[in-house]
Design a protein around this motif. Structure first.
Motif, PDB file in Angstrom:
ATOM      1  N   LEU A 415      31.043 -35.039  35.871  1.00 17.61           N
ATOM      2  CA  LEU A 415      30.019 -34.698  36.846  1.00 17.61           C
ATOM      3  C   LEU A 415      29.571 -35.950  37.589  1.00 17.61           C
ATOM      4  O   LEU A 415      29.505 -37.045  37.019  1.00 17.61           O
ATOM      5  CB  LEU A 415      28.825 -34.037  36.157  1.00 17.61           C
ATOM      6  N   HIS A 416      29.244 -35.765  38.852  1.00 19.86           N
ATOM      7  CA  HIS A 416      28.862 -36.880  39.718  1.00 19.86           C
ATOM      8  C   HIS A 416      27.343 -36.940  39.818  1.00 19.86           C
ATOM      9  O   HIS A 416      26.679 -35.921  40.066  1.00 19.86           O
ATOM     10  CB  HIS A 416      29.477 -36.689  41.105  1.00 19.86           C
ATOM     11  N   ALA A 417      26.791 -38.161  39.612  1.00 19.15           N
ATOM     12  CA  ALA A 417      25.350 -38.340  39.704  1.00 19.15           C
ATOM     13  C   ALA A 417      24.919 -38.305  41.165  1.00 19.15           C
ATOM     14  O   ALA A 417      25.494 -38.991  42.012  1.00 19.15           O
ATOM     15  CB  ALA A 417      24.942 -39.664  39.076  1.00 19.15           C
ATOM     16  N   VAL A 418      23.917 -37.500  41.454  1.00 16.90           N
ATOM     17  CA  VAL A 418      23.410 -37.348  42.817  1.00 16.90           C
ATOM     18  C   VAL A 418      22.059 -38.050  42.889  1.00 16.90           C
ATOM     19  O   VAL A 418      21.098 -37.664  42.213  1.00 16.90           O
ATOM     20  CB  VAL A 418      23.270 -35.862  43.197  1.00 16.90           C
ATOM     21  N   GLY A 419      21.972 -39.096  43.704  1.00 20.35           N
ATOM     22  CA  GLY A 419      20.723 -39.842  43.807  1.00 20.35           C
ATOM     23  C   GLY A 419      20.496 -40.704  42.583  1.00 20.35           C
ATOM     24  O   GLY A 419      21.406 -41.011  41.806  1.00 20.35           O
ATOM     25  N   GLY A 420      19.266 -41.121  42.369  1.00 22.81           N
ATOM     26  CA  GLY A 420      18.911 -41.960  41.228  1.00 22.81           C
ATOM     27  C   GLY A 420      18.124 -41.189  40.196  1.00 22.81           C
ATOM     28  O   GLY A 420      17.825 -40.000  40.356  1.00 22.81           O
ATOM     29  N   ARG A 421      17.792 -41.868  39.129  1.00 21.66           N
ATOM     30  CA  ARG A 421      17.043 -41.232  38.059  1.00 21.66           C
ATOM     31  C   ARG A 421      15.613 -40.977  38.475  1.00 21.66           C
ATOM     32  O   ARG A 421      15.024 -41.738  39.241  1.00 21.66           O
ATOM     33  CB  ARG A 421      17.057 -42.119  36.810  1.00 21.66           C
ATOM     34  N   ASP A 424      10.982 -39.490  34.778  1.00 25.18           N
ATOM     35  CA  ASP A 424      11.085 -39.084  33.387  1.00 25.18           C
ATOM     36  C   ASP A 424      12.464 -39.343  32.794  1.00 25.18           C
ATOM     37  O   ASP A 424      12.729 -38.960  31.649  1.00 25.18           O
ATOM     38  CB  ASP A 424      10.728 -37.604  33.237  1.00 25.18           C
ATOM     39  N   GLY A 425      13.362 -39.982  33.554  1.00 24.49           N
ATOM     40  CA  GLY A 425      14.692 -40.299  33.057  1.00 24.49           C
ATOM     41  C   GLY A 425      15.729 -39.236  33.313  1.00 24.49           C
ATOM     42  O   GLY A 425      16.906 -39.449  33.007  1.00 24.49           O
ATOM     43  N   SER A 426      15.330 -38.108  33.846  1.00 24.25           N
ATOM     44  CA  SER A 426      16.301 -37.056  34.147  1.00 24.25           C
ATOM     45  C   SER A 426      17.117 -37.435  35.380  1.00 24.25           C
ATOM     46  O   SER A 426      16.740 -38.315  36.159  1.00 24.25           O
ATOM     47  CB  SER A 426      15.593 -35.723  34.354  1.00 24.25           C
ATOM     48  N   TRP A 427      18.222 -36.722  35.580  1.00 22.47           N
ATOM     49  CA  TRP A 427      19.139 -37.049  36.666  1.00 22.47           C
ATOM     50  C   TRP A 427      19.806 -35.766  37.145  1.00 22.47           C
ATOM     51  O   TRP A 427      20.109 -34.875  36.353  1.00 22.47           O
ATOM     52  CB  TRP A 427      20.206 -38.022  36.166  1.00 22.47           C
ATOM     53  N   ASP A 428      20.043 -35.687  38.443  1.00 23.31           N
ATOM     54  CA  ASP A 428      20.750 -34.547  39.020  1.00 23.31           C
ATOM     55  C   ASP A 428      22.245 -34.857  39.069  1.00 23.31           C
ATOM     56  O   ASP A 428      22.656 -35.921  39.556  1.00 23.31           O
ATOM     57  CB  ASP A 428      20.238 -34.242  40.426  1.00 23.31           C
ATOM     58  N   PHE A 429      23.036 -33.929  38.550  1.00 30.39           N
ATOM     59  CA  PHE A 429      24.490 -34.077  38.532  1.00 30.39           C
ATOM     60  C   PHE A 429      25.119 -32.888  39.237  1.00 30.39           C
ATOM     61  O   PHE A 429      24.574 -31.767  39.218  1.00 30.39           O
ATOM     62  CB  PHE A 429      25.025 -34.165  37.094  1.00 30.39           C
ATOM     63  N   GLY A 430      26.275 -33.137  39.833  1.00 27.85           N
ATOM     64  CA  GLY A 430      27.019 -32.076  40.487  1.00 27.85           C
ATOM     65  C   GLY A 430      28.491 -32.138  40.126  1.00 27.85           C
ATOM     66  O   GLY A 430      29.037 -33.210  39.820  1.00 27.85           O
ATOM     67  N   CYS A 431      29.151 -30.956  40.186  1.00 22.96           N
ATOM     68  CA  CYS A 431      30.579 -30.881  39.883  1.00 22.96           C
ATOM     69  C   CYS A 431      31.373 -31.503  41.031  1.00 22.96           C
ATOM     70  O   CYS A 431      30.918 -31.586  42.168  1.00 22.96           O
ATOM     71  CB  CYS A 431      30.971 -29.426  39.662  1.00 22.96           C
ATOM     72  N   SER A 479      22.625 -29.746  39.337  1.00 22.05           N
ATOM     73  CA  SER A 479      21.725 -29.288  38.278  1.00 22.05           C
ATOM     74  C   SER A 479      21.150 -30.514  37.579  1.00 22.05           C
ATOM     75  O   SER A 479      21.761 -31.589  37.560  1.00 22.05           O
ATOM     76  CB  SER A 479      22.465 -28.406  37.267  1.00 22.05           C
ATOM     77  N   ARG A 480      19.975 -30.358  37.007  1.00 18.80           N
ATOM     78  CA  ARG A 480      19.263 -31.482  36.406  1.00 18.80           C
ATOM     79  C   ARG A 480      19.542 -31.545  34.913  1.00 18.80           C
ATOM     80  O   ARG A 480      19.510 -30.530  34.210  1.00 18.80           O
ATOM     81  CB  ARG A 480      17.771 -31.356  36.660  1.00 18.80           C
ATOM     82  N   ILE A 481      19.807 -32.763  34.427  1.00 16.41           N
ATOM     83  CA  ILE A 481      20.057 -33.015  33.011  1.00 16.41           C
ATOM     84  C   ILE A 481      19.036 -34.047  32.538  1.00 16.41           C
ATOM     85  O   ILE A 481      18.874 -35.101  33.164  1.00 16.41           O
ATOM     86  CB  ILE A 481      21.499 -33.525  32.764  1.00 16.41           C
ATOM     87  N   SER A 482      18.335 -33.745  31.434  1.00 15.87           N
ATOM     88  CA  SER A 482      17.320 -34.655  30.930  1.00 15.87           C
ATOM     89  C   SER A 482      17.967 -35.847  30.226  1.00 15.87           C
ATOM     90  O   SER A 482      19.130 -35.803  29.838  1.00 15.87           O
ATOM     91  CB  SER A 482      16.385 -33.927  29.958  1.00 15.87           C
ATOM     92  N   ARG A 483      17.204 -36.887  30.058  1.00 17.39           N
ATOM     93  CA  ARG A 483      17.752 -38.098  29.435  1.00 17.39           C
ATOM     94  C   ARG A 483      18.048 -37.878  27.953  1.00 17.39           C
ATOM     95  O   ARG A 483      18.944 -38.517  27.394  1.00 17.39           O
ATOM     96  CB  ARG A 483      16.804 -39.274  29.618  1.00 17.39           C
ATOM     97  N   GLN A 490      26.484 -44.119  30.577  1.00 18.21           N
ATOM     98  CA  GLN A 490      26.759 -45.431  31.153  1.00 18.21           C
ATOM     99  C   GLN A 490      27.229 -45.260  32.593  1.00 18.21           C
ATOM    100  O   GLN A 490      27.706 -44.184  32.968  1.00 18.21           O
ATOM    101  CB  GLN A 490      27.841 -46.170  30.352  1.00 18.21           C
ATOM    102  N   PRO A 491      27.128 -46.299  33.415  1.00 18.52           N
ATOM    103  CA  PRO A 491      27.559 -46.161  34.815  1.00 18.52           C
ATOM    104  C   PRO A 491      29.038 -45.853  34.959  1.00 18.52           C
ATOM    105  O   PRO A 491      29.436 -45.141  35.879  1.00 18.52           O
ATOM    106  CB  PRO A 491      27.208 -47.525  35.432  1.00 18.52           C
TER     107      PRO A 491
END
Length: 627
Positions: A415-421, A424-431, A479-483, A490-491
């Protein structure tokens, strides 16, 4: 060597080197700070005035280490006495041969060193701290006794409780002072004109104490040879553990290629390999706690310095650490999350328990994504790519290349990270099949089926969601995934070539420890400084680290000059080799080989003059053949 039965009694240092090291000590501010603290702590009414100052002692110790000599206090006195008159006048030390002034003695050096270190010694077992506490306790007992000797137990208990709290606060203050001294000393060796790009490697290495652990320790802790040291059962170099301290070091490393910052800073890939911070703890201490403490102090110092200078905050990027810092199976609270809260990104290795699909105890992502090797993946990831075994240490290049090829096949499903964290440490990822990327064809995102057939296509047999229960990661663009669901993110994908290139930057800290323990350079192995206690051992280690930083900075500058000459067409692209006195072992080997060669030559000469087998003393040689 300055120590041992064949020691010399004078060591002359280059005046230019001493002058440079004076500037380093002045930059640190430690000389003036120690003098001010000593003046405030001196409560004696009389006595002889001290003629040796803290600045001169600091310069002498740093000169010994820079000259690659053991840090022996006796040798510091001899070095000061051997300095030129102009250097002595500049340092404010007694000048030999001048009326009214005498030589610097070992007693003067030892007395000043012990007084300086008593100011920053946090050990409750140190004589200065223990004696002061016992005197205060005895005074409290005497103050709460009436003329008949009856003691008010209630009032005495409250007074002793307050005394213990004050004593603990005083020790904590000395511990803060010790770390401040370590930070200022190492920081003084950093070049101001070279801005660091914000990535660091962190590790710890053993420092054995000069004391020997008794087979049967005394009951009183202050009777131990070194009460601050402890035993570590880690087997290193064929030994069954060691007795002493952990040396924690934070070292600057260059940026990974993905950061693309080297061109903007002008440093290039070859940035100076310098120690940023150090700390010393007992050998049984938690390395993560010490590492986070160093990073926290460094960030606070940088923020204060940047605010005072009116400049933007310094960048904070990667922190590289081995599995000792991330060894917990399902916990990131002890290392990874505190790093993120400080503004850093953790680049780390994974243990065998952290590889493969997330195990029981890790929250399952509500988005429906798979978490493998700390990274989120599409549910359509093929089964044969879900569990990949990394090559062992020392594997050949072909094995590593095959493993990286499998990681590359898996990468298209990451999944590709969209934007920054988020805060609360969560991050939006997309297929990868999302419209933003268009790198994958998937029937769960019908728009992606219009992509060319040259794009990879997912296999429905791997995963087909029930009707009306399409996972968020498949039914939404992001979709959002919590930390907590990605504790080991890792990057770079773990095991990829980019990850290997990034994590291999950590090797720089191993080189730092090698420089510190090299018997041809600074050499902090056991016996090269003969002091005991946390404060004294840490102080001597700081001096050695300062000398290593200065030496590595000189080597880096020589490389930069050679590169500049090479760019200008100069054939002399490498500096002239540094002449070094051969080691004693090398001289012994050469002498032994010379003796063996001489013995063989003598034996060959004797054999050449012996008669042939079967001939006697009167044997007549055969006549030459006819012409």
């Amino acid at each position: 060597m300055l120590a041992g039965p064949a020691r010399v009694f004078h060591l002359r240092a280059d005046p230019a080197l001493v002058h440079r090291l004076e500037a380093v000590i002045d930059t640190s501010g430690l000389g003036a700070w120690f003098e001010a603290e000593l003046a405030g702590a001196d409560t004696r009414a009389g006595g002889r005035r001290r003629t040796l100052n803290a600045r001169a002692l600091l310069v002498a110790l740093l000169t010994l280490s820079a000259a690659e000599q053991p840090l022996i206090l006796r040798d510091a006195a001899r070095l000061l006495n051997a300095m030129t008159p102009s250097t002595k006048h500049r340092l404010g030390i007694p000048r030999t041969g001048v009326t009214g002034e005498g030589a610097v003695t070992e007693r003067m050096v030892s007395y000043l060193f012990n007084r300086m270190l008593a100011l920053i010694d946090p050990s409750p077992h140190a004589a200065s701290n223990r004696d002061a506490y016992e005197r205060a306790r005895d005074d409290a007992v005497a103050a709460h006794a009436d003329p008949d000797g009856v003691i008010d137990e209630t009032a005495l208990g409250a007074a002793l409780t307050e005394l213990k709290a004050g004593h603990a606060d005083a020790l904590a203050d000395r511990f803060t002072r010790l770390r401040w001294v370590l930070d200022r000393g190492v920081e003084a060796t950093h070049p101001r004109q070279i801005a660091h790009t914000g990535s660091y490697a962190l590790d710890s290495s053993e420092v054995r104490t000069w004391a020997r652990q008794n087979r049967k320790q005394p009951k009183a802790p202050w009777l131990y040879p070194d009460p601050d040291a402890s035993w570590n059962g880690k087997k290193t170099h064929g030994s069954n553990g060691w007795y002493g301290y952990w040396l924690h070091a934070l070292v600057r490393v260059p940026e990974a290629s993905r950061a693309a910052t080297n061109a903007s800073t002008g440093n290039g890939d070859d940035v100076p390999c310098l120690v940023e911070r150090i700390d010393l703890t007992a050998a049984n201490a938690d390395v993560r706690e010490a590492g986070l403490g160093m990073l926290t102090r460094m960030v606070a110092d940088h923020e204060n310095a940047d605010a005072a200078a009116g400049t933007p905050d310094r960048p904070r990027r990667d922190v590289l650490a081995d599995r000792a810092y991330t060894s917990e199976n399902r916990k990131a609270e002890d290392w990874i999350w505190p790093l993120w809260e400080l503004g850093f990104t953790s680049v780390h290795d994974l243990t065998v328990h952290q590889l493969g699909p997330a195990r029981r105890g890790t929250p399952k992502p509500t988005s429906g994504a798979l978490v493998i090797d700390g990274q989120p993946y599409s549910p359509r990831l093929p089964a044969h790519l879900r569990t990949l075994t990394p090559p062992p240490i020392g594997a050949d290049r072909a094995t590593i290349a095959a493993y990286q090829a499998s990681i590359a096949q898996r990468a298209i499903y990451a999944l590709h990270a969209v934007g920054g964290r988020n805060e609360d440490g969560s991050w939006d990822f997309g297929c990868r099949a999302m419209a933003l990327l268009g790198q994958l064809r998937c029937d769960l995102k019908p728009r992606s089926l219009t992509l060319p057939l040259t794009k990879p296509t997912t296999t429905p047999t791997v995963f087909t969601p029930p009707a009306g229960r399409t996972p968020k990661v498949c039914g939404q663009e992001k979709s959002r995934i919590s930390r907590d669901e990605l504790p080991y993110w890792q990057p770079d994908l773990y095991g990829s070539k980019a990850w290997y290139d990034s994590f291999n930057r950590r090797n720089r800290i191993e080189g730092i420890f090698g420089n510190l323990k090299n018997d041809a350079t600074q050499n902090i192995t056991r016996g090269n400084f003969r002091v005991m206690g946390l404060a004294k051992t840490a102080f001597m280690t700081m001096v050695a680290v300062m000398a290593v930083n200065l030496r590595l900075l000189d080597a880096w500058q020589l490389r930069r000059d050679a590169q500049a000459r090479a760019g200008a067409g100069d054939e002399l692209t490498r500096p002239a080799p540094r002449a070094r006195r051969p080691r004693r072992r090398t001289l012994l080997i050469e002498a032994t080989r010379a003796r063996v060669a001489a013995a063989r030559a003598a034996a060959d000469a004797v054999a050449a003059h012996q008669p042939a087998p079967g001939g006697g003393a009167g044997a007549v040689p055969d006549p030459p053949p006819d012409a």
